[in-house]
Design a protein around this motif. Sequence first.
Motif, PDB file in Angstrom:
ATOM      1  N   TYR A   1      35.234 -14.103   3.557  1.00  0.00           N
ATOM      2  CA  TYR A   1      35.083 -13.412   2.438  1.00  0.00           C
ATOM      3  C   TYR A   1      35.282 -14.031   1.214  1.00  0.00           C
ATOM      4  O   TYR A   1      34.820 -14.256   0.355  1.00  0.00           O
TER       5      TYR A   1
ATOM      6  N   PRO B   1      24.391 -13.186   1.871  1.00  0.00           N
ATOM      7  CA  PRO B   1      24.537 -12.691   3.416  1.00  0.00           C
ATOM      8  C   PRO B   1      24.536 -13.878   4.171  1.00  0.00           C
ATOM      9  O   PRO B   1      25.269 -13.671   5.228  1.00  0.00           O
TER      10      PRO B   1
ATOM     11  N   SER C   1      27.878 -11.257   8.041  1.00  0.00           N
ATOM     12  CA  SER C   1      27.885  -9.885   8.035  1.00  0.00           C
ATOM     13  C   SER C   1      28.877  -9.204   8.970  1.00  0.00           C
ATOM     14  O   SER C   1      28.602  -8.412   9.993  1.00  0.00           O
TER      15      SER C   1
ATOM     16  N   ARG D   1      30.820  -5.040   7.488  1.00  0.00           N
ATOM     17  CA  ARG D   1      30.230  -4.392   6.401  1.00  0.00           C
ATOM     18  C   ARG D   1      30.617  -2.954   5.984  1.00  0.00           C
ATOM     19  O   ARG D   1      30.786  -2.076   6.796  1.00  0.00           O
TER      20      ARG D   1
ATOM     21  N   ASN E   1      30.507   0.506   3.850  1.00  0.00           N
ATOM     22  CA  ASN E   1      29.374   1.108   3.400  1.00  0.00           C
ATOM     23  C   ASN E   1      29.462   1.301   1.626  1.00  0.00           C
ATOM     24  O   ASN E   1      30.816   1.317   1.127  1.00  0.00           O
TER      25      ASN E   1
ATOM     26  N   THR F   1      33.186   1.422  -0.785  1.00  0.00           N
ATOM     27  CA  THR F   1      32.909   0.479  -1.689  1.00  0.00           C
ATOM     28  C   THR F   1      33.482   0.777  -3.069  1.00  0.00           C
ATOM     29  O   THR F   1      34.475   0.630  -3.929  1.00  0.00           O
TER      30      THR F   1
ATOM     31  N   ASP G   1      29.394   0.574   8.066  1.00  0.00           N
ATOM     32  CA  ASP G   1      28.038   0.834   7.698  1.00  0.00           C
ATOM     33  C   ASP G   1      27.423   1.048   9.005  1.00  0.00           C
ATOM     34  O   ASP G   1      25.855   0.662   9.015  1.00  0.00           O
TER      35      ASP G   1
ATOM     36  N   ILE H   1      24.901  -5.977  12.546  1.00  0.00           N
ATOM     37  CA  ILE H   1      26.210  -6.305  12.204  1.00  0.00           C
ATOM     38  C   ILE H   1      26.869  -7.179  13.351  1.00  0.00           C
ATOM     39  O   ILE H   1      26.756  -6.886  14.514  1.00  0.00           O
TER      40      ILE H   1
END
Length: 381
Positions: free
Chosen positions: A200, A286, A291, A294, A296, A300, A345, A375
């Motif tokens: 990330y 992406p 992914s 993830r 939602n 967030t 998510d 995912i």
Amino acid sequence: MNQLPLTVRRAIEITGLFFLGWIIVLGRGLLAPLLMAFFISIMLLPIYRFFRNRKFPDTVAIGISLLALIIILGGIVWFFSSQMSILIRDFPTIQKNVMNHLTALSEWIGSKTPFSTQEQTTFIREQSNNLLNYAGNLLGTLAGSVTGTLVFLGLLPIYIFLLLFYKNLLLRFVFLWFPRERHEKVEETLGEIQAIIKSYLFGLLIQVTYMTVLLGGILMIIGIKHALLIGVIFAFLNLIPYVGALLGNIIGVLLTLASSEELWPVVAVLGTIAAVQFLDNNILMPRIVGSKVRINALATIVGVVLGGEIAGITGMFLSLPVIAMLKVIFDRTEQFKQWGVLFGDERPEHSPMAVPAFRWRGDRIRKFLERKNKIKPPHAD
């Protein structure tokens, strides 16, 4: 604790969350630089391991890693300062353009409303006095904020050095919290947390670079003044989910309006930002970050706002990796799996009210939802 009634367990969880939140608010001055140092130290691990594998002493490997970080941060500060010096040099032109825009706006308001130019001038003068009073109070707050920022920056390299130096001790501390039969799962969870955070944060670093080059380059070709400054400000603000993009658009428009007598550059800036952001959200990001986890949109936004309330801009930046880390932990802890679902998510297509299977815990259901929502499991490379 599993022997306790369900209502008692849930009450203990909620109470624990309340006290955890209270501790975080009280200790935000300590926790914000410590968390930032933790994430940065994970990013520096490849450099540290490279030199350790070549038999460099521990302190030397950490020192070289910190030096690389300082060089990168120094480059960012130099870039910002050079762009700001250009902006300050153009201040007379900016002042003239702002006056032209205000005059045009005043004429338009006069033609559409009963307010005369004199009434508008009186109103602007009153608001300016209010703004000056507000600015005075803000400067007093900012002085304290600058002191806090200097303390933050001073503590950061110390924390990074100590986290890297004592990482084996800290890992032993984590393992000793759990019985021996759980150590394999703890090791897997720690590895996944490291992989996700590294993926990330490196992805965000790449994103800032290409957003600055792409957006700033296109705006420069179009002929927009301060194109690189708009590009780098938007790239950094875009790291704050949802809120940052809006602020970046507003700052881009204000800089463009102040630098130009015409309105077409504003349309060009907004159009370019929209196109670059679409490309970033749907194609580039992406592929770079992947992914693996993830979060939602609801979790967030709440996380960003909560992080901002607790630790300001730093909290906003830290919110998403913290939520991602917590989700990995919750997903692998039987007692807290429902919190992992809340953050995630993995959205069922049908209501759990109609399909009872979605009310249950189980690896089969989780894997099914991950496939449906495309995912990738954290451990899959």
